[in-house]
Scaffold this active site. Structure first.
Site, short mmCIF file in Angstrom:
data_model
loop_
_atom_site.label_atom_id
_atom_site.label_comp_id
_atom_site.label_asym_id
_atom_site.label_seq_id
_atom_site.Cartn_x
_atom_site.Cartn_y
_atom_site.Cartn_z
N GLY A 8 -15.91 -7.58 -1.64
CA GLY A 8 -16.08 -7.76 -3.08
C GLY A 8 -14.81 -7.41 -3.83
O GLY A 8 -13.79 -7.03 -3.23
N ARG A 10 -12.15 -5.40 -5.59
CA ARG A 10 -11.65 -4.03 -5.43
C ARG A 10 -12.27 -3.30 -4.24
O ARG A 10 -12.37 -2.08 -4.22
CB ARG A 10 -11.86 -3.22 -6.70
CG ARG A 10 -11.12 -3.74 -7.90
CD ARG A 10 -9.66 -3.44 -7.77
NE ARG A 10 -9.00 -3.52 -9.07
CZ ARG A 10 -7.77 -3.92 -9.20
NH1 ARG A 10 -7.08 -4.28 -8.16
NH2 ARG A 10 -7.22 -3.97 -10.38
N GLY A 12 -10.99 -3.28 -1.24
CA GLY A 12 -9.93 -2.85 -0.34
C GLY A 12 -9.63 -3.88 0.73
O GLY A 12 -8.89 -3.60 1.67
N HIS A 52 -0.14 -5.66 -5.79
CA HIS A 52 -0.07 -6.30 -4.47
C HIS A 52 1.39 -6.36 -3.99
O HIS A 52 1.67 -6.08 -2.82
CB HIS A 52 -0.66 -7.72 -4.52
CG HIS A 52 -2.15 -7.74 -4.42
ND1 HIS A 52 -2.79 -8.26 -3.33
CD2 HIS A 52 -3.11 -7.31 -5.27
CE1 HIS A 52 -4.10 -8.14 -3.51
NE2 HIS A 52 -4.31 -7.59 -4.68
N LEU A 54 3.93 -4.44 -4.81
CA LEU A 54 4.45 -3.10 -4.52
C LEU A 54 3.97 -2.56 -3.18
O LEU A 54 4.67 -1.77 -2.54
CB LEU A 54 4.07 -2.12 -5.64
CG LEU A 54 4.83 -2.30 -6.95
CD1 LEU A 54 4.24 -1.40 -8.03
CD2 LEU A 54 6.31 -2.01 -6.76
#
Length: 176
Positions: A8, A10, A12, A52, A54
């Site tokens: 979903g 966020r 991970g 993303h 970084l």
């Protein structure tokens, strides 16, 4: 090994896929990162893209393209991460007018064939249907239907399928 990482918003899933493909990278650690999301001036989206970027090592190459099948065919053995399949689907639906009546069957067939033919380490990141926000509109339902079908087809040709929940991977399929 071809891996499909689902989850979903966020959850991970991107971070998990980045770590997984890094373990599969060659001796130089290089990875080709195919970013499918459209560039936007919206500040919140720009923050997500920056986060993303970084997280990725500077020596990874980034290709911003919604033409994932071509990217996969161009270097079918290079360690590659595609983030994400939902962005690719939005671009395909836009190209074909599929939010209403257009068809993306050919696009989906081409993507699945390119994934199936890919012989290097590959990680695909995709939102799992029902775990993402879907508007109560006809186009929103169409997207969910297309994404669910696409995820099933990709899972069928991937060696491993992982559902990421709260940053934790749950193996759904493992082919040895």
């Amino acid at each position: 090994m071809r891996v499909l990482a689902l989850g979903g918003i966020r959850s991970g899933k991107s971070q998990w896929a980045e770590a997984d493909i890094a373990r599969s990278a060659g001796p130089d650690g290089s990875v080709r990162y195919v970013a499918t999301g459209a560039v936007s001036a919206e500040p919140e989206w720009a923050e997500r893209v920056a986060a993303h970027r970084l997280r990725r090592p500077a020596y990874w190459s980034t290709i911003e393209s919604a033409d994932v099948p071509t990217q996969l065919r161009d270097e079918p053995g290079a360690p590659t991460l595609v983030d994400d399949v939902g962005g690719w689907l939005v671009a395909a639906m836009d190209r074909r007018g599929a939010w209403t009546d257009g068809r993306i069957t050919g696009d989906v067939d081409e993507l699945v064939a390119a994934v199936d033919a890919f012989h290097g380490p590959l990680a695909l990141v995709s939102p799992e249907v029902g775990l993402t926000v879907v508007p109560a509109t006809r186009s929103g339902r169409r997207f969910a239907d297309e994404l669910g079908s696409l995820n099933q087809r990709l899972a069928a040709v991937c060696d491993r399928v992982v559902l990421v929940v709260a940053g934790q991977p749950l193996t759904v399929k493992e082919s040895l």
